[in-house]
Design an enzyme around this catalytic site. Sequence first.
Site, PDB file in Angstrom:
ATOM      1  CE  LYS A 120      -3.818  -2.463   2.092  1.00 26.88           C
ATOM      2  NZ  LYS A 120      -4.532  -2.893   3.282  1.00 26.88           N
ATOM      3  CD  GLN A 136      -3.367  -4.382   6.499  1.00 25.03           C
ATOM      4  OE1 GLN A 136      -3.248  -3.401   5.780  1.00 25.03           O
ATOM      5  NE2 GLN A 136      -4.047  -5.449   6.118  1.00 25.03           N
ATOM      6  CG  ASP A 139      -9.318   0.122   5.285  1.00 23.57           C
ATOM      7  OD1 ASP A 139      -9.290  -0.074   4.056  1.00 23.57           O
ATOM      8  OD2 ASP A 139      -8.595  -0.492   6.088  1.00 23.57           O
TER       9      ASP A 139
END
Length: 296
Positions: free
Chosen positions: A53, A97, A120
């Site tokens: 990412k 994450q 997200d």
Amino acid sequence: MTKIIDGRAIAERIREDIQRETADFASKHGHPPGLGVVLAGGDPASAQYVRMKRRACEAAGIHSVAHVFSADCTHDDVLNAVHALNDDPQIHGILVQLPLFDQIDEEAILEAVRLDKDVDGFHPVNIGTLGMKGREPLFTPATPTGCMVLLQEIGAEISGANAVVVGRSNIVGLPVALMLLKANATVTVAHSRTKDLPAVLQNADIVIAAAGIPNYIQGEWLKAGATVIDVGTNRIDDPDSERGYRFVGDVDLESARGIVGAITRVPGGVGPMTITMLLQNTIKAAWRIAAQETEE
Ligand code: NDP
């Protein structure tokens, strides 16, 4: 003839647009959009995803910072990192994450992310509004959004279609089912307790496979002409490959070929779309935050 949906090519084209938009934002605001990443979990795949990412950010011209924690970190350490990113004017998007170390309360951490930086799409308010009629979340999660963009890109008729989502996880199955419902599909969600999956799939015009079981769904279970998005990314042993393993999807591509109308391949289908959607959300966040600051 079965069309193989080329997620890599579609993602590449979108990333070119993202690069242009990043440059445009930077020239108007004097700094690029920024993504803050929090890595506080022991899964080696997570570290690899975070590296990918950040590399993608760099290639797109997006500024990125990472807060990386070791296994002895506390819940408050991680919470403070989220607060710091919330307050950082150079950061427009925050990515936590998952999974997190056991001592960290995942729900509290996701809730602490500023709603307008939740690129997200996992903040409970964003997931909640995704499920509500007449309401729109600020962001939708990357992998499900990637599935929807692939369907749109190939011109799949979603409204009125029978869609079956195989899997109901918080990160893939459930949000993609909600997105299909918002797009007016008639949605069935299958999971590990579903009886007779082949019968459920028989009438599906659209299938989103996200069970995480290698080559599980057989071509003969699928409706002729169906559109299949295979999210599954399953590592299997392969003594013939240099690395000794390879990745396959949840759908047995060979048996589905010739039956379905279109299908993604693994790798090269949904995978490249996921990071692309995250970058796109980061730019969206940057424009929105900048516009709000101008109004204030
Ligand atoms: P999870 O393990 O969290 O969820 C799997 C889901 O599949 C569960 O809802 C489970 O049901 C359901 N399931 C399990 N067995 C069956 C079965 N026999 N029949 C029907 N449903 C079943 O996985 P994720 O959602 O995180 O990921 C799914 C797959 O997608 C994995 O291969 C993962 O690697 C991949 N993935 C790919 C991404 C990408 O960018 N390409 C991103 C994220 C994931 P139940 O709820 O009852 O347990």
